[in-house]
Design an enzyme around this catalytic site. Structure first.
Site, PDB file in Angstrom:
ATOM      1  N   ASP A  86      -8.128  -3.232 -15.054  1.00 18.83           N
ATOM      2  CA  ASP A  86      -7.009  -2.459 -14.503  1.00 18.83           C
ATOM      3  C   ASP A  86      -5.806  -3.375 -14.291  1.00 18.83           C
ATOM      4  OD1 ASP A  86      -5.502  -0.434 -13.442  1.00 18.83           O
ATOM      5  OD2 ASP A  86      -6.513  -0.408 -11.500  1.00 18.83           O
ATOM      6  N   LYS A 146      -2.749  -2.580 -15.544  1.00 21.57           N
ATOM      7  CA  LYS A 146      -1.546  -1.724 -15.536  1.00 21.57           C
ATOM      8  C   LYS A 146      -0.378  -2.414 -16.235  1.00 21.57           C
ATOM      9  CE  LYS A 146      -2.711   0.831 -11.348  1.00 21.57           C
ATOM     10  NZ  LYS A 146      -3.768  -0.013 -10.770  1.00 21.57           N
ATOM     11  N   ASP A 174     -12.077  -4.430  -5.709  1.00 22.67           N
ATOM     12  CA  ASP A 174     -10.932  -5.046  -5.024  1.00 22.67           C
ATOM     13  C   ASP A 174     -11.463  -5.830  -3.829  1.00 22.67           C
ATOM     14  OD1 ASP A 174      -9.277  -3.683  -6.830  1.00 22.67           O
ATOM     15  OD2 ASP A 174      -9.110  -1.949  -5.515  1.00 22.67           O
ATOM     16  N   GLN A 218      -2.801   4.950   0.304  1.00 26.28           N
ATOM     17  CA  GLN A 218      -2.753   6.041  -0.673  1.00 26.28           C
ATOM     18  C   GLN A 218      -2.056   7.251  -0.054  1.00 26.28           C
ATOM     19  OE1 GLN A 218      -3.553   5.614  -3.688  1.00 26.28           O
ATOM     20  NE2 GLN A 218      -5.508   4.583  -4.000  1.00 26.28           N
ATOM     21  N   HIS A 238       2.880  -3.227 -18.033  1.00 30.72           N
ATOM     22  CA  HIS A 238       4.182  -2.554 -17.939  1.00 30.72           C
ATOM     23  C   HIS A 238       5.212  -3.541 -18.453  1.00 30.72           C
ATOM     24  CE1 HIS A 238       7.121  -0.050 -15.256  1.00 30.72           C
ATOM     25  NE2 HIS A 238       7.268   0.157 -16.541  1.00 30.72           N
ATOM     26  N   ASP A 239       5.508  -3.456 -19.744  1.00 36.03           N
ATOM     27  CA  ASP A 239       6.376  -4.494 -20.311  1.00 36.03           C
ATOM     28  C   ASP A 239       6.962  -4.015 -21.638  1.00 36.03           C
ATOM     29  OD1 ASP A 239       7.532  -7.101 -20.721  1.00 36.03           O
ATOM     30  OD2 ASP A 239       5.943  -7.889 -19.438  1.00 36.03           O
ATOM     31  N   ILE A 240       7.646  -4.917 -22.307  1.00 35.95           N
ATOM     32  CA  ILE A 240       8.244  -4.573 -23.602  1.00 35.95           C
ATOM     33  C   ILE A 240       7.126  -4.448 -24.649  1.00 35.95           C
ATOM     34  CG2 ILE A 240      10.454  -5.660 -23.041  1.00 35.95           C
ATOM     35  CD1 ILE A 240       9.574  -8.023 -24.852  1.00 35.95           C
ATOM     36  N   PRO A 241       7.390  -3.727 -25.738  1.00 34.41           N
ATOM     37  CA  PRO A 241       6.328  -3.452 -26.710  1.00 34.41           C
ATOM     38  C   PRO A 241       5.547  -4.675 -27.189  1.00 34.41           C
ATOM     39  CG  PRO A 241       8.237  -2.093 -27.177  1.00 34.41           C
ATOM     40  CD  PRO A 241       8.648  -3.010 -26.061  1.00 34.41           C
ATOM     41  N   THR A 296      -0.941   6.881  -7.169  1.00 31.80           N
ATOM     42  CA  THR A 296      -1.377   7.800  -6.106  1.00 31.80           C
ATOM     43  C   THR A 296      -0.843   7.390  -4.729  1.00 31.80           C
ATOM     44  OG1 THR A 296      -3.441   6.555  -6.232  1.00 31.80           O
ATOM     45  CG2 THR A 296      -3.459   8.750  -7.163  1.00 31.80           C
TER      46      THR A 296
END
Ligand code: C5P
Length: 223
Positions: free
Chosen positions: A57, A59, A9, A182, A61-64, A112
């Protein structure tokens, strides 16, 4: 033996520097939004060309269907690990697993950086442990290779779900370090005794006075 995964990062020059200086070390490099969105293949190819495993990374996060397409593109990039939110739902995970090939798919449970108050605000009504357990269970039922969770919930997951999944633990802080954004942090020792397979560390390494020395110290603890 647990593996160290360094979260890149940071900016491109520091990332390049670290990757080149750590050639041959048993490390995974994690590429997230910052570098990926600005530099795309420049950074992912660099990680692979230097002989490291690539942890993408993003992540998802969405429709199939969108998740499926994303996993397919990550495959083309040569990712060894890819993250997706288990809260994308069962069908999205199923699609992801179907197309994943050799990528190890890792399901994110609860970030986290979130704790009880955040969960309440977001309308998550279950107890934190139960929430994480439920997501992890669903992900593993659908064939995910691993689970991303705090070291605080990992002992429960190991107890209830066994040891056949890869446990990826971010939010690690060394003694005396600030948690920053965090919240559910653990120490290296806590992550290890909880049963972590991959320990994700970002700022502890990137912002230390001597990142290479810091990496060597961590590797010594893991060995
Ligand atoms: O700098 P720090 O060690 O806190 O960085 C943790 C890294 O792990 C970040 O790249 C962050 O995106 C990632 N991560 C996390 N918590 C999760 C999943 C991933 O902190 N649940």
């Amino acid at each position: 033996m647990a593996k160290l995964c360094i979260a890149l990062d940071t900016n491109l020059p520091q990332a390049y520097d670290l990757i080149s200086s750590l050639r041959g070390y048993p490390i995974i490099f994690k590429v997230g939004y910052k570098l990926f969105l600005s530099h795309y293949r420049t950074i992912t190819d660099k990680v692979k060309e230097e002989g490291f495993e690539l942890f993408l990374d993003l992540k998802l996060h969405d429709i199939p269907n969108t998740v499926r397409e994303g996993v397919s593109s990550a495959k083309d990039l040569g990712a060894d690990y890819l993250t997706l939110h288990i809260s994308s739902g069962r069908s999205a995970i199923r699609e992801a697993v179907q197309i994943k090939g050799k990528i190890r798919l890792l399901g994110v449970t609860l970030l986290t950086s979130l704790e009880k108050e955040d969960m309440e605000e977001l309308g998550m009504c279950l107890d934190k442990d139960e929430h994480v357990l439920r997501l992890a269970q669903l992900g593993l039922e659908e064939g995910l290779d691993g689970i991303v969770c705090s070291g605080r919930e990992l002992p429960l997951l190991r107890e209830r779900l066994g040891s056949s999944f890869l446990a990826v633990v971010p939010g690690i802080r060394l003694e005396g370090e600030e948690a920053q954004d965090q919240k559910r942090t653990v120490s290296l020792q806590e992550a290890l005794s909880a049963g972590a397979d991959i320990l994700v560390m970002g700022r502890s390494i990137l912002r230390s006075e001597n990142p290479i020395k810091r990496v060597e110290e961590v590797l010594l603890i893991l060995s």
